[in-house]
Design an enzyme around this catalytic site. Structure first.
Site, PDB file in Angstrom:
ATOM      1  N   MET A 140       0.849  -1.195   0.000  1.00 46.08           N
ATOM      2  CA  MET A 140       0.000   0.000   0.000  1.00 46.08           C
ATOM      3  C   MET A 140       0.887   1.248   0.000  1.00 46.08           C
ATOM      4  O   MET A 140       0.410   2.358   0.264  1.00 46.08           O
ATOM      5  CB  MET A 140      -0.951  -0.014   1.205  1.00 46.08           C
ATOM      6  N   TYR A 167       4.229   3.937   0.711  1.00 47.06           N
ATOM      7  CA  TYR A 167       5.021   4.574   1.769  1.00 47.06           C
ATOM      8  C   TYR A 167       6.045   3.553   2.276  1.00 47.06           C
ATOM      9  O   TYR A 167       6.046   3.128   3.424  1.00 47.06           O
ATOM     10  CB  TYR A 167       4.160   5.147   2.909  1.00 47.06           C
ATOM     11  N   GLY A 198      11.445  -2.819   5.415  1.00 52.61           N
ATOM     12  CA  GLY A 198      10.840  -4.144   5.257  1.00 52.61           C
ATOM     13  C   GLY A 198      10.397  -4.375   3.817  1.00 52.61           C
ATOM     14  O   GLY A 198      10.690  -5.423   3.221  1.00 52.61           O
ATOM     15  N   HIS A 199       9.725  -3.372   3.233  1.00 53.24           N
ATOM     16  CA  HIS A 199       9.313  -3.489   1.820  1.00 53.24           C
ATOM     17  C   HIS A 199      10.543  -3.642   0.916  1.00 53.24           C
ATOM     18  O   HIS A 199      10.530  -4.421  -0.041  1.00 53.24           O
ATOM     19  CB  HIS A 199       8.568  -2.227   1.365  1.00 53.24           C
ATOM     20  N   GLY A 204       5.493  -9.699   3.863  1.00 55.53           N
ATOM     21  CA  GLY A 204       6.217  -9.670   5.131  1.00 55.53           C
ATOM     22  C   GLY A 204       5.593 -10.597   6.156  1.00 55.53           C
ATOM     23  O   GLY A 204       4.367 -10.734   6.219  1.00 55.53           O
ATOM     24  N   GLN A 258      -2.270 -12.275   7.924  1.00 53.25           N
ATOM     25  CA  GLN A 258      -2.520 -11.983   6.504  1.00 53.25           C
ATOM     26  C   GLN A 258      -1.792 -12.991   5.612  1.00 53.25           C
ATOM     27  O   GLN A 258      -2.357 -13.511   4.638  1.00 53.25           O
ATOM     28  CB  GLN A 258      -2.038 -10.564   6.185  1.00 53.25           C
ATOM     29  N   SER A 295       6.493  -0.243  10.001  1.00 52.37           N
ATOM     30  CA  SER A 295       5.187  -0.203   9.354  1.00 52.37           C
ATOM     31  C   SER A 295       4.988   1.184   8.767  1.00 52.37           C
ATOM     32  O   SER A 295       5.406   2.176   9.378  1.00 52.37           O
ATOM     33  CB  SER A 295       4.100  -0.489  10.415  1.00 52.37           C
ATOM     34  N   SER A 296       4.357   1.250   7.592  1.00 49.78           N
ATOM     35  CA  SER A 296       4.090   2.557   6.975  1.00 49.78           C
ATOM     36  C   SER A 296       3.265   3.420   7.910  1.00 49.78           C
ATOM     37  O   SER A 296       3.398   4.647   7.944  1.00 49.78           O
ATOM     38  CB  SER A 296       3.331   2.373   5.658  1.00 49.78           C
ATOM     39  N   ARG A 297       2.396   2.779   8.678  1.00 45.97           N
ATOM     40  CA  ARG A 297       1.513   3.507   9.595  1.00 45.97           C
ATOM     41  C   ARG A 297       2.279   4.229  10.695  1.00 45.97           C
ATOM     42  O   ARG A 297       1.754   5.149  11.295  1.00 45.97           O
ATOM     43  CB  ARG A 297       0.546   2.523  10.274  1.00 45.97           C
TER      44      ARG A 297
HETATM   45  O1  PAF Z   1       0.057  -5.741   3.536  1.00 46.46           O
HETATM   46  C1  PAF Z   1      -0.395  -4.852   2.797  1.00 46.46           C
HETATM   47  O2  PAF Z   1       0.264  -3.838   2.528  1.00 46.46           O
HETATM   48  C2  PAF Z   1      -1.784  -5.016   2.204  1.00 46.46           C
HETATM   49  O3  PAF Z   1      -2.648  -5.647   3.085  1.00 46.46           O
HETATM   50  C3  PAF Z   1      -1.783  -5.717   0.837  1.00 46.46           C
HETATM   51  C4  PAF Z   1      -1.303  -7.151   0.947  1.00 46.46           C
HETATM   52  C5  PAF Z   1      -0.899  -4.964  -0.144  1.00 46.46           C
HETATM   53  C6  PAF Z   1      -3.208  -5.746   0.269  1.00 46.46           C
HETATM   54  O4  PAF Z   1      -3.723  -4.465   0.125  1.00 46.46           O
END
Ligand code: PAF
Length: 189
Positions: free
Chosen positions: A30, A32, A36-37, A147, A153, A185-187
């Protein structure tokens, strides 16, 4: 690196790549981006010939009163980081491209989505599995990386891929932490 915003263009690009025998690796996000990304992108770079990153703040996985509007967004910043990781294509659709007027189809994994995060965020995993299914159909990857931070998830996506016979290898990658131990986390911004 190209930034693609339409499903038709994205599907054409992956269809050309597959016709040329290229293996597609995919990192759905999503945006930002944080370290980790970037570790997912670095691993994705090694595992595929064409590396696709999606950036889409998915409205269907946010409940009422959650932080959809406040979720951080900065495509320019993300694009610079993506270039540094060797991303070939960023897929960054608008919400109306993914969920046009009249959209009515959802993917729902039962059981494990009702516990933990699913218990406090009803409908959240339905939104996640719906958008991830759609992204898989658009990007058609052989490998997708997620991740371990969002461990439930990851388990839900593995179950969906198994149940729906999606020919995609799902890779879970280690958590990256801030110096005080908080999972990145982006948040957090
Ligand atoms: O983990 C996330 O960033 C989101 O839940 C994902 C897997 C991209 C789905 O919108």
């Amino acid at each position: 690196m190209d930034i693609v915003s339409t499903i038709a263009t994205m599907q054409q690009r992956v269809s050309d790549a597959r016709a040329n025998g290229q293996k597609i690796s995919f990192v759905p996000t999503m945006g930002y981006l944080h370290q980790g990304h970037l570790s997912l992108l670095e691993e994705g770079r090694k595992r595929g010939d064409l590396l696709v990153l999606s950036i889409f703040v998915n409205p269907t996985q946010f409940g009422q009163g959650e932080d959809f509007e406040e979720y951080p967004r900065d495509l320019q910043r993300d694009a610079e980081l993506a270039v540094s990781c060797g991303v070939d294509i960023i897929f960054a659709p608008m919400a109306a491209e993914m969920y046009p007027k009249g959209y009515t189809t959802y993917v729902d994994v039962e059981g494990i989505t009702e516990l933990l995060c699913g218990a406090s965020r009803p409908g959240h995993f339905r939104g996640v599995t719906t958008v991830v299914s759609k992204l898989f159909n658009v990007v058609q990857p052989q490998v997708a990386l997620f991740g371990n931070k969002d461990f439930q998830q990851l388990a839900v996506i593995r179950q969906m891929v198994l149940d729906l016979n999606m020919p995609i290898e799902i890779i879970g990658m280690p958590i990256f932490r801030e110096s005080d131990g908080l999972a990145m986390s982006s948040r957090n911004v």
